[in-house]
Write a protein that holds these residues in place. Sequence first.
Motif, PDB file in Angstrom:
ATOM      1  N   THR A   1      34.813  34.450  52.227  1.00 57.04           N
ATOM      2  CA  THR A   1      36.168  34.722  52.699  1.00 57.04           C
ATOM      3  C   THR A   1      36.295  34.374  54.173  1.00 57.04           C
ATOM      4  OG1 THR A   1      36.431  36.449  51.033  1.00 57.04           O
ATOM      5  CG2 THR A   1      37.943  36.504  52.911  1.00 57.04           C
ATOM      6  N   HIS A   2      35.273  34.657  54.935  1.00 59.42           N
ATOM      7  CA  HIS A   2      35.252  34.314  56.365  1.00 59.42           C
ATOM      8  C   HIS A   2      35.410  32.798  56.539  1.00 59.42           C
ATOM      9  CE1 HIS A   2      34.125  34.948  60.569  1.00 59.42           C
ATOM     10  NE2 HIS A   2      33.394  33.861  60.454  1.00 59.42           N
ATOM     11  N   ALA A   3      34.651  32.029  55.769  1.00 60.44           N
ATOM     12  CA  ALA A   3      34.742  30.563  55.854  1.00 60.44           C
ATOM     13  C   ALA A   3      36.110  30.078  55.386  1.00 60.44           C
ATOM     14  CB  ALA A   3      33.633  29.918  55.022  1.00 60.44           C
ATOM     15  N   ALA A   4      36.666  30.704  54.343  1.00 57.35           N
ATOM     16  CA  ALA A   4      37.990  30.314  53.847  1.00 57.35           C
ATOM     17  C   ALA A   4      39.055  30.546  54.918  1.00 57.35           C
ATOM     18  CB  ALA A   4      38.327  31.099  52.585  1.00 57.35           C
ATOM     19  N   CYS A   5      38.967  31.671  55.608  1.00 57.54           N
ATOM     20  CA  CYS A   5      39.932  31.965  56.673  1.00 57.54           C
ATOM     21  C   CYS A   5      39.768  31.001  57.849  1.00 57.54           C
ATOM     22  CB  CYS A   5      39.786  33.411  57.139  1.00 57.54           C
ATOM     23  SG  CYS A   5      40.368  34.604  55.909  1.00 57.54           S
ATOM     24  N   ALA A   6      38.538  30.633  58.167  1.00 58.61           N
ATOM     25  CA  ALA A   6      38.310  29.651  59.226  1.00 58.61           C
ATOM     26  C   ALA A   6      38.899  28.304  58.837  1.00 58.61           C
ATOM     27  CB  ALA A   6      36.815  29.526  59.524  1.00 58.61           C
ATOM     28  N   ALA A   7      38.737  27.927  57.583  1.00 62.69           N
ATOM     29  CA  ALA A   7      39.316  26.663  57.108  1.00 62.69           C
ATOM     30  C   ALA A   7      40.830  26.713  57.180  1.00 62.69           C
ATOM     31  CB  ALA A   7      38.851  26.375  55.677  1.00 62.69           C
ATOM     32  N   LEU A   8      41.421  27.812  56.715  1.00 63.17           N
ATOM     33  CA  LEU A   8      42.873  27.965  56.773  1.00 63.17           C
ATOM     34  C   LEU A   8      43.367  27.837  58.211  1.00 63.17           C
ATOM     35  CD1 LEU A   8      45.102  30.370  54.861  1.00 63.17           C
ATOM     36  CD2 LEU A   8      45.165  30.451  57.327  1.00 63.17           C
ATOM     37  N   LYS A   9      42.718  28.538  59.107  1.00 57.03           N
ATOM     38  CA  LYS A   9      43.091  28.506  60.524  1.00 57.03           C
ATOM     39  C   LYS A   9      42.989  27.086  61.086  1.00 57.03           C
ATOM     40  CE  LYS A   9      41.450  30.365  64.928  1.00 57.03           C
ATOM     41  NZ  LYS A   9      40.403  31.175  65.539  1.00 57.03           N
ATOM     42  N   ALA A  10      41.922  26.382  60.752  1.00 58.49           N
ATOM     43  CA  ALA A  10      41.728  25.023  61.267  1.00 58.49           C
ATOM     44  C   ALA A  10      42.771  24.050  60.721  1.00 58.49           C
ATOM     45  CB  ALA A  10      40.319  24.527  60.925  1.00 58.49           C
ATOM     46  N   VAL A  11      43.084  24.178  59.443  1.00 62.96           N
ATOM     47  CA  VAL A  11      44.072  23.276  58.847  1.00 62.96           C
ATOM     48  C   VAL A  11      45.446  23.512  59.457  1.00 62.96           C
ATOM     49  CG1 VAL A  11      45.299  22.678  56.721  1.00 62.96           C
ATOM     50  CG2 VAL A  11      42.827  22.961  56.676  1.00 62.96           C
ATOM     51  N   VAL A  12      45.860  24.783  59.544  1.00 59.54           N
ATOM     52  CA  VAL A  12      47.190  25.087  60.066  1.00 59.54           C
ATOM     53  C   VAL A  12      47.300  24.724  61.554  1.00 59.54           C
ATOM     54  CG1 VAL A  12      48.811  26.993  60.501  1.00 59.54           C
ATOM     55  CG2 VAL A  12      47.671  26.794  58.294  1.00 59.54           C
ATOM     56  N   ALA A  13      46.194  24.810  62.292  1.00 60.64           N
ATOM     57  CA  ALA A  13      46.218  24.409  63.699  1.00 60.64           C
ATOM     58  C   ALA A  13      46.457  22.903  63.844  1.00 60.64           C
ATOM     59  CB  ALA A  13      44.908  24.801  64.382  1.00 60.64           C
ATOM     60  N   LYS A  14      45.944  22.121  62.907  1.00 55.57           N
ATOM     61  CA  LYS A  14      46.082  20.661  62.981  1.00 55.57           C
ATOM     62  C   LYS A  14      47.339  20.158  62.287  1.00 55.57           C
ATOM     63  CE  LYS A  14      41.128  20.145  63.017  1.00 55.57           C
ATOM     64  NZ  LYS A  14      40.495  19.128  63.804  1.00 55.57           N
ATOM     65  N   ARG A  15      47.808  20.917  61.305  1.00 57.01           N
ATOM     66  CA  ARG A  15      48.975  20.512  60.522  1.00 57.01           C
ATOM     67  C   ARG A  15      49.779  21.767  60.195  1.00 57.01           C
ATOM     68  NH1 ARG A  15      49.410  16.261  55.701  1.00 57.01           N
ATOM     69  NH2 ARG A  15      51.458  16.850  54.979  1.00 57.01           N
ATOM     70  N   PRO A  16      50.613  22.203  61.141  1.00 56.34           N
ATOM     71  CA  PRO A  16      51.377  23.428  60.908  1.00 56.34           C
ATOM     72  C   PRO A  16      52.173  23.344  59.603  1.00 56.34           C
ATOM     73  CG  PRO A  16      51.595  22.733  63.184  1.00 56.34           C
ATOM     74  CD  PRO A  16      50.884  21.618  62.444  1.00 56.34           C
ATOM     75  N   ALA A  17      51.984  24.336  58.774  1.00 60.32           N
ATOM     76  CA  ALA A  17      52.644  24.361  57.471  1.00 60.32           C
ATOM     77  C   ALA A  17      52.596  25.785  56.943  1.00 60.32           C
ATOM     78  CB  ALA A  17      51.933  23.421  56.498  1.00 60.32           C
ATOM     79  N   LEU A  18      53.395  26.027  55.936  1.00 63.60           N
ATOM     80  CA  LEU A  18      53.389  27.326  55.285  1.00 63.60           C
ATOM     81  C   LEU A  18      52.063  27.511  54.553  1.00 63.60           C
ATOM     82  CD1 LEU A  18      54.941  29.897  54.531  1.00 63.60           C
ATOM     83  CD2 LEU A  18      55.853  28.646  52.566  1.00 63.60           C
ATOM     84  N   ALA A  19      51.411  28.634  54.801  1.00 62.59           N
ATOM     85  CA  ALA A  19      50.125  28.930  54.165  1.00 62.59           C
ATOM     86  C   ALA A  19      50.154  30.371  53.670  1.00 62.59           C
ATOM     87  CB  ALA A  19      48.983  28.728  55.155  1.00 62.59           C
ATOM     88  N   LEU A  20      49.375  30.628  52.633  1.00 63.77           N
ATOM     89  CA  LEU A  20      49.319  31.960  52.041  1.00 63.77           C
ATOM     90  C   LEU A  20      47.880  32.280  51.673  1.00 63.77           C
ATOM     91  CD1 LEU A  20      50.866  34.451  50.824  1.00 63.77           C
ATOM     92  CD2 LEU A  20      50.993  33.144  48.693  1.00 63.77           C
TER      93      LEU A  20
ATOM     94  N   ALA B   1      39.111  20.583  56.675  1.00 60.64           N
ATOM     95  CA  ALA B   1      40.223  20.719  57.621  1.00 60.64           C
ATOM     96  C   ALA B   1      40.666  19.357  58.147  1.00 60.64           C
ATOM     97  CB  ALA B   1      39.826  21.642  58.769  1.00 60.64           C
ATOM     98  N   GLU B   2      39.711  18.514  58.506  1.00 61.96           N
ATOM     99  CA  GLU B   2      40.048  17.175  59.011  1.00 61.96           C
ATOM    100  C   GLU B   2      40.779  16.359  57.956  1.00 61.96           C
ATOM    101  OE1 GLU B   2      39.706  15.832  62.075  1.00 61.96           O
ATOM    102  OE2 GLU B   2      38.922  17.746  62.787  1.00 61.96           O
ATOM    103  N   ARG B   3      40.287  16.390  56.739  1.00 56.17           N
ATOM    104  CA  ARG B   3      40.904  15.597  55.668  1.00 56.17           C
ATOM    105  C   ARG B   3      42.284  16.126  55.300  1.00 56.17           C
ATOM    106  NH1 ARG B   3      36.720  14.358  51.035  1.00 56.17           N
ATOM    107  NH2 ARG B   3      38.531  13.194  50.299  1.00 56.17           N
ATOM    108  N   CYS B   4      42.455  17.438  55.282  1.00 52.67           N
ATOM    109  CA  CYS B   4      43.776  18.007  54.991  1.00 52.67           C
ATOM    110  C   CYS B   4      44.765  17.693  56.107  1.00 52.67           C
ATOM    111  CB  CYS B   4      43.688  19.508  54.794  1.00 52.67           C
ATOM    112  SG  CYS B   4      43.056  19.951  53.169  1.00 52.67           S
ATOM    113  N   ALA B   5      44.286  17.682  57.331  1.00 49.10           N
ATOM    114  CA  ALA B   5      45.167  17.406  58.463  1.00 49.10           C
ATOM    115  C   ALA B   5      45.809  16.019  58.375  1.00 49.10           C
ATOM    116  CB  ALA B   5      44.396  17.541  59.777  1.00 49.10           C
TER     117      ALA B   5
END
Length: 168
Positions: free
Chosen positions: A37-56, A15-19
């Motif tokens: 899947t739980h960890a993947a969703c947590a990563a998605l949430k963390a990335v989008v919180a730091k760098r708002p972007a379209l995610a799927l 998440a930090e590196r993607c941000a």
Amino acid sequence: MADASQCHPKVAEFAERCAVGDALNLVIVGEAGAGKTHAACAALKAVVAKRPALALFASEPDALCEMRDTWGSRDREDDVMCRYAAPWLLVLDDLGRSCPDQRALDMLWRLINRRYSAKRPTIFTCQYDRGPLAARLVAGGGDPETAQAVIRRVMDDERAVSFRAVRP
């Protein structure tokens, strides 16, 4: 949903590196029920919180099924490919769950290669390490070269943050 700090440290690292714009894959491998899947969703949430972007978020079997439904219509095929390739961040859950035929494996390769080439981060969950994943990707009639190309794009050591999830 847990946040990245409650998951494996590599989730927060990703998440930090993607941000800051690193084009990485997060690859979470582990048996069923390990919390991938739980960890993947947590990563998605963390990335989008730091760098708002379209995610799927999509499962690999559902994405391949949607792609198969477009065969015979070039315009629809391109639309569906764009649906998965265009978002800045994609979670592809359960990679290797289906055993694609050659055409579906080619579509999977096109999707993953398009995202890789565009330097878009992707989060993959998978029950299989490299060897068993390759076997799954060819079991339905896919060729070994394309399967290995998919695996290289997903698990490229320079562009992937990987860890093994274990059952709690």
